[in-house]
Design an enzyme around this catalytic site. Structure first.
Site, PDB file in Angstrom:
ATOM      1  N   GLY A 178       4.447  -6.160  -4.375  1.00  0.00           N
ATOM      2  CA  GLY A 178       4.373  -7.132  -5.461  1.00  0.00           C
ATOM      3  C   GLY A 178       2.945  -7.501  -5.816  1.00  0.00           C
ATOM      4  O   GLY A 178       1.998  -6.841  -5.417  1.00  0.00           O
TER       5      GLY A 178
ATOM      6  N   HIS B 218      -0.689  -0.357  -9.523  1.00  0.00           N
ATOM      7  CA  HIS B 218       0.759  -0.151  -9.378  1.00  0.00           C
ATOM      8  C   HIS B 218       1.369   0.480 -10.634  1.00  0.00           C
ATOM      9  O   HIS B 218       2.213   1.371 -10.545  1.00  0.00           O
ATOM     10  CB  HIS B 218       1.464  -1.485  -9.123  1.00  0.00           C
ATOM     11  CG  HIS B 218       1.069  -2.166  -7.853  1.00  0.00           C
ATOM     12  ND1 HIS B 218       0.312  -3.307  -7.822  1.00  0.00           N
ATOM     13  CD2 HIS B 218       1.333  -1.864  -6.552  1.00  0.00           C
ATOM     14  CE1 HIS B 218       0.132  -3.698  -6.573  1.00  0.00           C
ATOM     15  NE2 HIS B 218       0.737  -2.834  -5.771  1.00  0.00           N
TER      16      HIS B 218
ATOM     17  N   GLY C 247      -0.258   5.493  -3.771  1.00  0.00           N
ATOM     18  CA  GLY C 247      -1.648   5.461  -4.223  1.00  0.00           C
ATOM     19  C   GLY C 247      -2.568   5.995  -3.138  1.00  0.00           C
ATOM     20  O   GLY C 247      -2.358   5.733  -1.955  1.00  0.00           O
TER      21      GLY C 247
ATOM     22  N   ASP D 142      -4.810   3.673  -0.540  1.00  0.00           N
ATOM     23  CA  ASP D 142      -4.452   3.526   0.873  1.00  0.00           C
ATOM     24  C   ASP D 142      -4.365   4.935   1.449  1.00  0.00           C
ATOM     25  O   ASP D 142      -3.270   5.431   1.748  1.00  0.00           O
ATOM     26  CB  ASP D 142      -3.116   2.787   0.984  1.00  0.00           C
ATOM     27  CG  ASP D 142      -3.205   1.396   0.410  1.00  0.00           C
ATOM     28  OD1 ASP D 142      -3.463   0.456   1.167  1.00  0.00           O
ATOM     29  OD2 ASP D 142      -3.049   1.234  -0.823  1.00  0.00           O
TER      30      ASP D 142
ATOM     31  N   SER E  83      -6.641  -4.377  -6.519  1.00  0.00           N
ATOM     32  CA  SER E  83      -5.934  -4.698  -5.283  1.00  0.00           C
ATOM     33  C   SER E  83      -5.327  -6.082  -5.431  1.00  0.00           C
ATOM     34  O   SER E  83      -5.917  -6.955  -6.084  1.00  0.00           O
ATOM     35  CB  SER E  83      -6.921  -4.702  -4.106  1.00  0.00           C
ATOM     36  OG  SER E  83      -6.364  -5.399  -3.010  1.00  0.00           O
TER      37      SER E  83
HETATM   38  P1  AMP Z   1       0.850  -2.438  -2.148  1.00  0.00           P
HETATM   39  O1  AMP Z   1       1.631  -3.284  -3.104  1.00  0.00           O
HETATM   40  O2  AMP Z   1      -0.531  -2.939  -1.893  1.00  0.00           O
HETATM   41  O3  AMP Z   1       1.618  -2.133  -0.885  1.00  0.00           O
HETATM   42  O4  AMP Z   1       0.641  -1.044  -2.860  1.00  0.00           O
HETATM   43  C1  AMP Z   1       1.731  -0.308  -3.333  1.00  0.00           C
HETATM   44  C2  AMP Z   1       1.255   1.042  -3.756  1.00  0.00           C
HETATM   45  O5  AMP Z   1       0.281   0.893  -4.792  1.00  0.00           O
HETATM   46  C3  AMP Z   1       0.571   1.830  -2.630  1.00  0.00           C
HETATM   47  O6  AMP Z   1       1.007   3.188  -2.707  1.00  0.00           O
HETATM   48  C4  AMP Z   1      -0.890   1.691  -2.964  1.00  0.00           C
HETATM   49  O7  AMP Z   1      -1.685   2.762  -2.485  1.00  0.00           O
HETATM   50  C5  AMP Z   1      -0.849   1.682  -4.481  1.00  0.00           C
HETATM   51  N1  AMP Z   1      -2.072   1.089  -5.033  1.00  0.00           N
HETATM   52  C6  AMP Z   1      -2.594  -0.122  -4.745  1.00  0.00           C
HETATM   53  N2  AMP Z   1      -3.747  -0.324  -5.411  1.00  0.00           N
HETATM   54  C7  AMP Z   1      -3.964   0.804  -6.141  1.00  0.00           C
HETATM   55  C8  AMP Z   1      -4.995   1.221  -7.046  1.00  0.00           C
HETATM   56  N3  AMP Z   1      -6.035   0.436  -7.333  1.00  0.00           N
HETATM   57  N4  AMP Z   1      -4.899   2.440  -7.599  1.00  0.00           N
HETATM   58  C9  AMP Z   1      -3.834   3.267  -7.321  1.00  0.00           C
HETATM   59  N5  AMP Z   1      -2.827   2.919  -6.485  1.00  0.00           N
HETATM   60  C10 AMP Z   1      -2.887   1.703  -5.902  1.00  0.00           C
END
Ligand code: AMP
Length: 272
Positions: free
Chosen positions: A27, A33, A140, A143, A178
């Site tokens: 979220g 995202h 993404g 990570d 982020s």
């Molecule tokens: P999270 O909500 O932080 O768990 O991220 C969910 C997904 O979004 C993960 O696969 C992350 O690697 C991806 N993600 C987060 N930030 C970015 C970004 N700036 N660029 C590309 N993918 C992202």
């Protein structure tokens, strides 16, 4: 977009679904995202997302409690980008969950100071895979270590899921989007962009890659108020440290706290 407020709700309709493209998130959605949703839409299959803040992957209770939550805005974004299904599980998803132990690669980089983090990531994803049964998974590369570990896990368990990695989406100043950026002041957001500057500086000087080069960049960041977790150059698959850019592409990965907000970023340098 169809929204399921529990796994039970999703289970009732899931036999009507097949060939799903899955985008897991916690979220507080941003353009990083939505780029995953955009990528997911390219497959011409139905897209499913999850929003779940997985406490198993947090080893700092305050980090978990302070994790930003913006559900209304998230729903708007997902609808706007054409997501077809969204599951919003509650913590009962953790009941009787099968715990997955991540391999030793998980102890490098982000695992150094976050013991158990990737166990938590693989444990929840394994559970989501069994519920959703996706054919494609979109992750993404921001990570990067997570991307490698999940890909390895899928291969090792022989799961019939194709993993697709998406390049990191950045603000104009280079700062990777982020969810944690919302915890930074505007001034700190501008300082935070120095993480990417450091990665690009290392890439620019890759012909003379050395520990001295890395140490000078660490000094630069520390003098700008960062508390470094790690700055590492390593093999893109094994994540073993390497400075041999003449042999293979290398990952440059960084994690640092700025005003107690933990930020990560990375780039892959092509070999010379
Ligand atoms: P999270 O909500 O932080 O768990 O991220 C969910 C997904 O979004 C993960 O696969 C992350 O690697 C991806 N993600 C987060 N930030 C970015 C970004 N700036 N660029 C590309 N993918 C992202």
């Amino acid at each position: 977009m169809k929204i399921y407020n529990s796994i039970d709700e999703f289970n009732q309709i899931k036999e009507n679904l097949s060939n799903l493209v899955y985008v897991p998130t916690m979220g507080n959605l941003h353009y990083g995202h939505t780029s995953l949703i955009d990528k997911a839409k390219q497959f011409d299959q139905e897209v499913i997302a999850t929003i779940y803040i997985n406490k198993l992957q947090f080893n700092d209770k305050n980090d978990y409690l302070n994790y930003p939550k913006t559900l209304d805005k998230d729903l708007e974004l997902l609808k706007q980008y054409g997501c077809d299904h969204l599951i919003l599980p509650d913590d009962s998803i953790l009941d009787n969950i099968k715990n997955i132990k991540a391999p030793s690669k998980a102890n490098k980089l982000c695992g150094l100071n976050r013991p158990g983090h990737f166990d938590g990531v693989l444990t929840i994803l394994n559970k989501f895979f069994s519920i959703i049964n996706p054919s494609i998974l979109i992750l993404g590369k921001k990570d990067y270590q997570q991307f490698v570990l999940v890909k390895d896990f899928i291969k090792e368990k022989n799961l019939n899921i194709k993993t697709v990695g998406v390049e990191t989406i950045r603000e104009r100043n280079g700062l990777a989007y982020s969810s944690r950026n919302t915890l930074l002041s505007n001034n700190n957001k501008s300082i935070a962009s120095k993480l990417y500057k450091v990665l690009k500086d290392i890439e620019l000087n890759k012909g003379s890659l050395s520990n001295d080069l890395l140490n000078s960049q660490i000094k630069y960041l520390t003098s700008n108020g960062f508390e470094l977790d790690y700055l590492a150059v390593c093999d893109t698959e094994s994540l073993e440290q390497s400075l041999d850019i003449f042999k293979k592409d290398l990952l440059v990965a960084i994690a640092a706290k700025l005003n107690n907000v933990r930020l990560i970023d990375n780039i892959v340098m092509t070999k010379l």
